[in-house]
Design an enzyme around this catalytic site. Structure first.
Site: not given
Length: 276
Positions: A143, A156
């Site tokens: 990501s 995250y």
């Protein structure tokens, strides 16, 4: 025209929804011989398999990648049947979307187990066989948050920074050992999969459609790229961070691009909330 995916066996985690599901549906018609679909929601996997039909052979397993026992059991079952993937695509992932102090210990552990450790376990389960065979391709979904911190994404982001570091190190190891195994990191910004429902796209970094990132992945994987980054602005983030002092970068990211406000309206996916 021959496809890179011709006659390949592909294992996809997180295959019941989002990128994993769409990737499976797309490559099924591009010459793939066998799709092995893993997800913690086996009933939905049955729907995915039914939609693919007879385009290729589909094997579905209800696997929780956060459980080493679950991963090992199903990996050994496949290997006992002579199935070693040509390509592993790790898409299983979750996001909680809270300030760090608001996380429970369980949420922290679960995020790291699914997003990071689970991907490692899946690859580790098949890597020796891939090395012995002398070929393989490992694709890890990272990501853009692995490049830049963001409020409400601390755990995250940590999980995705780890995926990028592991993938880069693994790529170097496989190259040093001349294994013939390629490693690709996929580094997207926000994608319209439902996982990031409610987020506000930063300036110059539009939300990606699922089909859009899947097509970019298919092209990049076919070329054995080490990184697939999208949208275009994502590839410049590490460069800009290296040029600007920390406070200047924070000002640009927060006040100009709006990155640090992007999670303020985060809602997330209902089925993930139910499991938290």
């Amino acid at each position: 025209m021959a496809s890179y995916f011709d006659d390949k066996t592909i294992l996809i985690t997180g295959a019941a929804s989002g990128i994993g599901r769409r990737f499976a549906e797309t490559v099924a018609s591009r010459g793939v011989r066998k799709l092995v679909l893993w997800d913690r929601n086996p009933d939905v996997l049955d729907e995915v398999a039914a939609g693919i039909g007879d385009k290729c052979q589909v094997i579905t397993h209800g696997v929780d990648v956060s459980s080493i026992e679950s991963v090992t059991t199903h990996a050994e079952k496949l290997k006992s049947e002579g199935v070693v993937p040509d390509l592993i695509l790790s898409c299983a992932g979750i996001v909680v979307g809270k300030m760090f102090h608001e996380h429970s210990a369980e949420e922290i552990q679960r995020t790291l187990d699914i997003n990071t450790t689970g991907s490692m376990w899946v690859v580790h389960a098949f890597l020796e066989e891939m090395i012995e065979r002398g070929s393989g391709h490992i694709v890890n979904l990272a990501s853009a948050s692995g490049y830049i911190g963001n409020p409400r994404m601390s755990v995250y982001a940590a999980s995705k920074w780890a995926v990028i570091g592991w993938s880069e190190s693994l790529r170097l190891e496989m190259g040093k050992l001349n294994t013939g195994i390629s490693i690709t990191s996929v580094v997207p910004s926000y994608i319209k999969t439902g996982m990031f429902e409610g987020v506000k796209a930063p300036f110059l970094v539009p939300l990606l459609e699922t089909d859009q990132i899947v097509e970019l992945m298919i092209k990049g994987i076919s070329k054995k790229k080490s990184k697939i980054q999208a949208p275009f602005m994502v590839r410049f983030v590490p460069f800009i961070k290296s040029l600007l002092p920390e406070r200047a970068f924070d000002w640009v990211a927060g006040n100009v691009l709006g990155v640090y406000r992007s999670m303020e309206s985060f809602e997330g996916r209902e089925r993930d909330k139910e499991k938290e």
